[in-house]
Design a protein around this motif. Sequence first.
Motif, PDB file in Angstrom:
ATOM      1  N   ARG A   1      -6.071  -4.291   6.762  1.00  0.00           N
ATOM      2  CA  ARG A   1      -6.395  -3.706   8.060  1.00  0.00           C
ATOM      3  C   ARG A   1      -5.542  -4.310   9.162  1.00  0.00           C
ATOM      4  N   ARG A   2      -5.262  -5.616   9.070  1.00  0.00           N
ATOM      5  CA  ARG A   2      -4.362  -6.242  10.052  1.00  0.00           C
ATOM      6  C   ARG A   2      -2.960  -5.649   9.950  1.00  0.00           C
ATOM      7  N   ARG A   3      -2.488  -5.468   8.716  1.00  0.00           N
ATOM      8  CA  ARG A   3      -1.165  -4.887   8.524  1.00  0.00           C
ATOM      9  C   ARG A   3      -1.081  -3.480   9.101  1.00  0.00           C
ATOM     10  N   LEU A   4      -2.108  -2.708   8.888  1.00  0.00           N
ATOM     11  CA  LEU A   4      -2.118  -1.334   9.385  1.00  0.00           C
ATOM     12  C   LEU A   4      -2.176  -1.287  10.909  1.00  0.00           C
ATOM     13  N   ARG A   5      -2.907  -2.217  11.522  1.00  0.00           N
ATOM     14  CA  ARG A   5      -2.985  -2.258  12.988  1.00  0.00           C
ATOM     15  C   ARG A   5      -1.633  -2.620  13.597  1.00  0.00           C
ATOM     16  N   ASN A   6      -0.887  -3.456  12.888  1.00  0.00           N
ATOM     17  CA  ASN A   6       0.393  -3.936  13.412  1.00  0.00           C
ATOM     18  C   ASN A   6       1.545  -2.987  13.108  1.00  0.00           C
TER      19      ASN A   6
ATOM     20  N   PRO B   1       4.153   0.922   1.186  1.00  0.00           N
ATOM     21  CA  PRO B   1       3.134   0.706   2.215  1.00  0.00           C
ATOM     22  C   PRO B   1       2.513   1.987   2.760  1.00  0.00           C
ATOM     23  N   GLU B   2       3.159   3.121   2.538  1.00  0.00           N
ATOM     24  CA  GLU B   2       2.556   4.381   2.993  1.00  0.00           C
ATOM     25  C   GLU B   2       1.249   4.685   2.260  1.00  0.00           C
ATOM     26  N   LEU B   3       1.001   3.987   1.162  1.00  0.00           N
ATOM     27  CA  LEU B   3      -0.230   4.172   0.400  1.00  0.00           C
ATOM     28  C   LEU B   3      -1.373   3.277   0.876  1.00  0.00           C
ATOM     29  N   LEU B   4      -1.097   2.379   1.817  1.00  0.00           N
ATOM     30  CA  LEU B   4      -2.102   1.404   2.248  1.00  0.00           C
ATOM     31  C   LEU B   4      -3.347   2.024   2.875  1.00  0.00           C
TER      32      LEU B   4
ATOM     33  N   ILE C   1      -5.277  -0.871 -10.860  1.00  0.00           N
ATOM     34  CA  ILE C   1      -4.583  -2.121 -10.543  1.00  0.00           C
ATOM     35  C   ILE C   1      -3.123  -1.839 -10.233  1.00  0.00           C
ATOM     36  N   ALA C   2      -2.463  -1.028 -11.038  1.00  0.00           N
ATOM     37  CA  ALA C   2      -1.052  -0.694 -10.816  1.00  0.00           C
ATOM     38  C   ALA C   2      -0.867   0.062  -9.503  1.00  0.00           C
ATOM     39  N   ASP C   3      -1.761   0.995  -9.190  1.00  0.00           N
ATOM     40  CA  ASP C   3      -1.685   1.733  -7.924  1.00  0.00           C
ATOM     41  C   ASP C   3      -1.757   0.779  -6.736  1.00  0.00           C
ATOM     42  N   ALA C   4      -2.731  -0.127  -6.783  1.00  0.00           N
ATOM     43  CA  ALA C   4      -2.947  -1.058  -5.678  1.00  0.00           C
ATOM     44  C   ALA C   4      -1.771  -2.016  -5.513  1.00  0.00           C
ATOM     45  N   PHE C   5      -1.243  -2.483  -6.622  1.00  0.00           N
ATOM     46  CA  PHE C   5      -0.093  -3.391  -6.603  1.00  0.00           C
ATOM     47  C   PHE C   5       1.106  -2.707  -5.949  1.00  0.00           C
ATOM     48  N   ARG C   6       1.340  -1.454  -6.332  1.00  0.00           N
ATOM     49  CA  ARG C   6       2.459  -0.694  -5.774  1.00  0.00           C
ATOM     50  C   ARG C   6       2.273  -0.484  -4.266  1.00  0.00           C
ATOM     51  N   ALA C   7       1.064  -0.140  -3.846  1.00  0.00           N
ATOM     52  CA  ALA C   7       0.800   0.067  -2.425  1.00  0.00           C
ATOM     53  C   ALA C   7       1.009  -1.212  -1.630  1.00  0.00           C
ATOM     54  N   TYR C   8       0.562  -2.305  -2.153  1.00  0.00           N
ATOM     55  CA  TYR C   8       0.617  -3.585  -1.449  1.00  0.00           C
ATOM     56  C   TYR C   8       2.044  -4.099  -1.293  1.00  0.00           C
TER      57      TYR C   8
END
Length: 218
Positions: A213-218, A192-195, A181-188
């Motif tokens: 996926r939308r964020r990564l495409r943009n 963002p390099e962890l996305l 949960i902490a990893d995902a929260f930090r990535a989000y």
Amino acid sequence: MGRILSVNLAVPEPSTAKRVGITGINKQPVDGPVTVRAPGPKTTGLHSGLVGDQIFDIEHHGGDDQAVYAYAREDYDWWEAQLDRVLPGGVFGENLTTVGVDVNGAVIGETWLVGDKLVLQPTFGRIPCVTFQAKMAEPQWVKTFTRENRPGAYLRVVEPGDVQAGDPVTVVHRPAHGVTIADAFRAYLTEPELLPALVETEGLPDELRHELRRRLRN
């Protein structure tokens, strides 16, 4: 083994933070068992996973992937020391206040057996909002909460059942991917390099996966 310290249900109160006008963030402990079941879709279902609980901002809260919110007493104790104020269970808006459970270290998609029957599955951390900031009345609370990465965990209901204070919490399965949960929260929110790794994580809510996926495409 961890356990449920308290089960908390909404006591609605007025809110000026959002257009809904009423908030259910004020959760108070209740006595006795509470039935927990999958509430269905976010905007058209039963909203909260706990019978008797209420959610008013149904655009952003509730639904199957946010059916239950859990927060650890140990994290409350840490915040009490930082803020120099008493923080009773439920003040962060969680349904389940736990003790002895590593909520932020829970692996996304692991399964918790709560009591004899209820099975829950962590999905993602709680994103702080203006309602939360208004409730806490702490300057820059959204930024502070985000920075410290102690979000607590939303959970989906895998098997319905009852929950009450004192119920044991046992992790019965943990996925091998290891994303917490902490990893995902930090990535989000802050890294963002962890996305790219997060978006493929097993057990992540579909709605969130599509957003990433939308964020990564943009």
